[in-house]
Design a protein around this motif. Structure first.
Motif, mmCIF file in Angstrom:
data_model
loop_
_atom_site.group_PDB
_atom_site.id
_atom_site.type_symbol
_atom_site.label_atom_id
_atom_site.label_comp_id
_atom_site.label_asym_id
_atom_site.label_seq_id
_atom_site.Cartn_x
_atom_site.Cartn_y
_atom_site.Cartn_z
ATOM 1 N N GLU A 31 0.527 -1.659 0.049
ATOM 2 C CA GLU A 31 0.189 -0.250 0.259
ATOM 3 C C GLU A 31 0.736 1.423 -0.216
ATOM 4 O O GLU A 31 1.707 1.779 0.736
ATOM 5 C CB GLU A 31 -0.951 -0.243 1.380
ATOM 6 C CG GLU A 31 -2.743 0.733 1.380
ATOM 7 C CD GLU A 31 -3.316 0.769 0.277
ATOM 8 O OE1 GLU A 31 -2.908 1.432 -0.927
ATOM 9 O OE2 GLU A 31 -3.606 -0.163 -0.116
ATOM 10 N N ASP A 32 0.337 2.311 -0.345
ATOM 11 C CA ASP A 32 0.732 3.344 -0.645
ATOM 12 C C ASP A 32 1.305 4.061 1.213
ATOM 13 O O ASP A 32 -0.272 3.619 1.810
ATOM 14 C CB ASP A 32 0.243 4.501 -0.883
ATOM 15 C CG ASP A 32 0.572 6.293 -0.572
ATOM 16 O OD1 ASP A 32 1.715 6.186 -0.735
ATOM 17 O OD2 ASP A 32 -0.041 7.225 -0.522
ATOM 18 N N PHE A 86 8.295 7.793 -2.271
ATOM 19 C CA PHE A 86 7.498 9.146 -1.783
ATOM 20 C C PHE A 86 7.380 9.920 -2.438
ATOM 21 O O PHE A 86 8.540 10.507 -2.690
ATOM 22 C CB PHE A 86 7.816 8.596 -0.451
ATOM 23 C CG PHE A 86 6.676 9.346 0.447
ATOM 24 C CD1 PHE A 86 5.849 9.113 0.773
ATOM 25 C CD2 PHE A 86 7.626 10.174 1.565
ATOM 26 C CE1 PHE A 86 4.493 10.521 0.932
ATOM 27 C CE2 PHE A 86 6.606 11.328 2.511
ATOM 28 C CZ PHE A 86 5.734 11.243 2.080
ATOM 29 N N TYR A 185 18.021 -6.762 -2.218
ATOM 30 C CA TYR A 185 17.046 -5.142 -2.418
ATOM 31 C C TYR A 185 18.001 -3.865 -1.888
ATOM 32 O O TYR A 185 18.710 -3.738 -0.751
ATOM 33 C CB TYR A 185 16.063 -4.979 -1.343
ATOM 34 C CG TYR A 185 14.787 -4.147 -1.110
ATOM 35 C CD1 TYR A 185 13.737 -4.656 -2.215
ATOM 36 C CD2 TYR A 185 14.899 -3.385 -0.783
ATOM 37 C CE1 TYR A 185 12.833 -4.304 -2.543
ATOM 38 C CE2 TYR A 185 13.617 -2.249 -1.392
ATOM 39 C CZ TYR A 185 12.692 -2.860 -1.522
ATOM 40 O OH TYR A 185 11.454 -2.110 -2.201
ATOM 41 N N GLN A 188 18.732 -1.929 0.965
ATOM 42 C CA GLN A 188 18.362 -3.067 2.569
ATOM 43 C C GLN A 188 19.519 -2.574 3.915
ATOM 44 O O GLN A 188 20.550 -2.314 3.500
ATOM 45 C CB GLN A 188 18.914 -4.436 2.300
ATOM 46 C CG GLN A 188 18.755 -5.561 3.500
ATOM 47 C CD GLN A 188 19.348 -6.836 3.284
ATOM 48 O OE1 GLN A 188 19.125 -7.637 2.653
ATOM 49 N NE2 GLN A 188 19.767 -7.143 4.438
ATOM 50 N N LYS A 189 18.839 -2.275 4.472
ATOM 51 C CA LYS A 189 19.822 -2.156 6.008
ATOM 52 C C LYS A 189 20.096 -2.896 7.051
ATOM 53 O O LYS A 189 19.504 -4.026 7.122
ATOM 54 C CB LYS A 189 19.142 -0.237 7.048
ATOM 55 C CG LYS A 189 18.198 0.622 5.951
ATOM 56 C CD LYS A 189 19.794 0.896 5.106
ATOM 57 C CE LYS A 189 19.134 2.246 4.605
ATOM 58 N NZ LYS A 189 18.542 2.292 3.363
ATOM 59 N N PHE A 194 17.878 -1.056 13.243
ATOM 60 C CA PHE A 194 16.438 -0.916 13.794
ATOM 61 C C PHE A 194 16.756 -1.328 15.492
ATOM 62 O O PHE A 194 16.389 -1.636 16.260
ATOM 63 C CB PHE A 194 16.284 -2.014 12.875
ATOM 64 C CG PHE A 194 15.451 -0.874 12.132
ATOM 65 C CD1 PHE A 194 14.742 0.326 11.611
ATOM 66 C CD2 PHE A 194 15.874 -1.634 10.928
ATOM 67 C CE1 PHE A 194 14.687 1.329 10.748
ATOM 68 C CE2 PHE A 194 16.454 -1.127 9.499
ATOM 69 C CZ PHE A 194 15.686 0.019 9.098
ATOM 70 N N PHE A 212 7.748 2.213 5.175
ATOM 71 C CA PHE A 212 8.536 1.687 4.352
ATOM 72 C C PHE A 212 9.263 0.710 5.010
ATOM 73 O O PHE A 212 10.580 0.682 5.038
ATOM 74 C CB PHE A 212 9.293 3.039 3.663
ATOM 75 C CG PHE A 212 8.672 4.234 3.840
ATOM 76 C CD1 PHE A 212 8.839 4.609 2.514
ATOM 77 C CD2 PHE A 212 8.206 5.801 4.739
ATOM 78 C CE1 PHE A 212 7.663 5.311 2.328
ATOM 79 C CE2 PHE A 212 7.535 6.425 4.708
ATOM 80 C CZ PHE A 212 7.309 6.285 3.766
ATOM 81 N N SER A 215 13.124 -4.172 2.084
ATOM 82 C CA SER A 215 13.508 -5.815 2.773
ATOM 83 C C SER A 215 12.972 -6.616 3.844
ATOM 84 O O SER A 215 13.099 -7.577 3.850
ATOM 85 C CB SER A 215 14.996 -6.034 2.340
ATOM 86 O OG SER A 215 15.305 -5.341 4.103
ATOM 87 N N ILE A 234 5.348 -0.326 -0.999
ATOM 88 C CA ILE A 234 4.219 -0.381 -2.066
ATOM 89 C C ILE A 234 5.040 -0.813 -3.461
ATOM 90 O O ILE A 234 4.440 -1.314 -4.012
ATOM 91 C CB ILE A 234 4.466 1.272 -3.087
ATOM 92 C CG1 ILE A 234 3.059 2.182 -3.861
ATOM 93 C CG2 ILE A 234 6.217 2.177 -3.013
ATOM 94 C CD1 ILE A 234 2.581 3.022 -3.546
#
Ligand SMILES: C[S@@+](CC[C@H](N)C(=O)[O-])C[C@H]1O[C@@H](n2cnc3c(N)ncnc32)[C@H](O)[C@@H]1O
Length: 281
Positions: A31-32, A86, A185, A188-189, A194, A212, A215, A234
């Protein structure tokens, strides 16, 4: 255990997850970002950790070349981009942040990642919506691309809705964590970026939101920290990559897209990830 729905939601449908786990720990929507956030109830998430796709304002300001990390095209295809960007006009960015604030519970935290260019143009808008507490720096240790000075870092704005301390007083504001290389991807972080956010701001069972997903690095870190995850992206490729990554992580207990730790910051490893307050305790 997991299910993957191949169809994106049309704008009139009630949103159905594109991927979810049977136990409800993970729900990801194709989805957006704005439509997704608008579908969530008020005060329904405990923490937002996110890494938006920026570009528009950078092009308007003509700082750099707009595309910060390169052109996201699938190998061998000229016109097929990995994902849309975005539209980060100030108006859209304000709507995005206001929706983040609406869905976040009171006395909770938000982390928003920025490259240098988007920080200059968009960070002041964060201050209009949230209480900014810190500007954190992800130090990637090795230098990357750059027309003048070569880029080695990204910023992370740490802010709150209401009052809340962090779980540990031992975390510095610079985190040394190497980049992911040869990622399937393109943006990818490392999961550890996180993971540190979660160690600072999560409790067991918290609902963590990343609109957002890419990956799925934030989702993997969320599962590692004993929390629940809700997010969206998205792009078809993102849904495909993050769904199989999360499924494999749950089934095999290993992250197929990041097989070794990328954190080199001994202070964070020792004081935060090993000896700091563990949210699993
Ligand atoms: C910087 S990447 C996120 C990378 C992610 N943190 C990771 O570790 O893989 C930004 C993501 O935003 C997604 N995106 C772009 N425009 C979007 C929109 N309007 N709504 C939702 N997602 C969007 C892109 O498909 C991309 O996967």
């Amino acid at each position: 255990m997991q299910s993957l729905s191949s169809k994106a939601n049309s704008s009139n449908d009630k949103l159905n997850p594109a991927f979810s786990t049977k136990d409800g720990r993970v729900r990801i929507y194709q989805e957006d970002v704005i439509a997704f956030l608008k579908s969530l109830p008020d005060e329904s998430v405990d923490l937002i950790t996110t890494d938006p796709a920026y570009s528009g304002m950078n092009q308007m300001l003509q700082l750099g070349r707009g595309k910060i990390i390169g052109v996201y095209k699938e190998k061998g295809q000229n016109d097929s981009k990995w994902f849309d960007e975005f539209h980060d006009t100030p108006e859209n960015y304000h709507v995005f942040l206001s929706e983040c604030k609406r869905v976040l519970k009171n006395d909770r935290h938000i982390y928003i990642m920025f490259d240098s260019f988007s920080l200059l143009s968009l960070a002041p808008i964060v201050r209009e919506v949230f209480d900014i507490k810190n500007l954190l720096c992800w130090d990637k240790v090795n230098i990357g691309m750059g027309h003048y000075f070569r880029r080695r870092h990204e910023f992370i704005l740490f802010a709150s809705k209401g009052k809340r301390k962090i779980n540990s007083r031992s975390i510095p504001d610079i985190w040394q964590i190497k980049r992911v290389t040869r990622a399937p991807y393109p943006t990818q972080k490392p999961t550890e970026v996180f993971q540190v956010m979660l160690r600072a701001s999560a409790e067991p069972g918290y609902v963590v939101c990343d609109p957002f997903v890419g990956s799925g690095s934030s989702a993997i870190a969320t599962l590692q920290e004993g929390c629940k995850f809700i997010g969206c992206d998205i792009s078809d490729k993102s849904i495909e990559v993050c769904s199989s990554r999360i499924s494999e992580f749950i089934e095999m207990g290993k992250d197929p897209l990041q097989t070794k730790s990328l954190i080199v910051d001994e202070h964070i490893i020792n004081k935060v990830l090993l000896n700091g307050k563990s949210i699993k305790d």
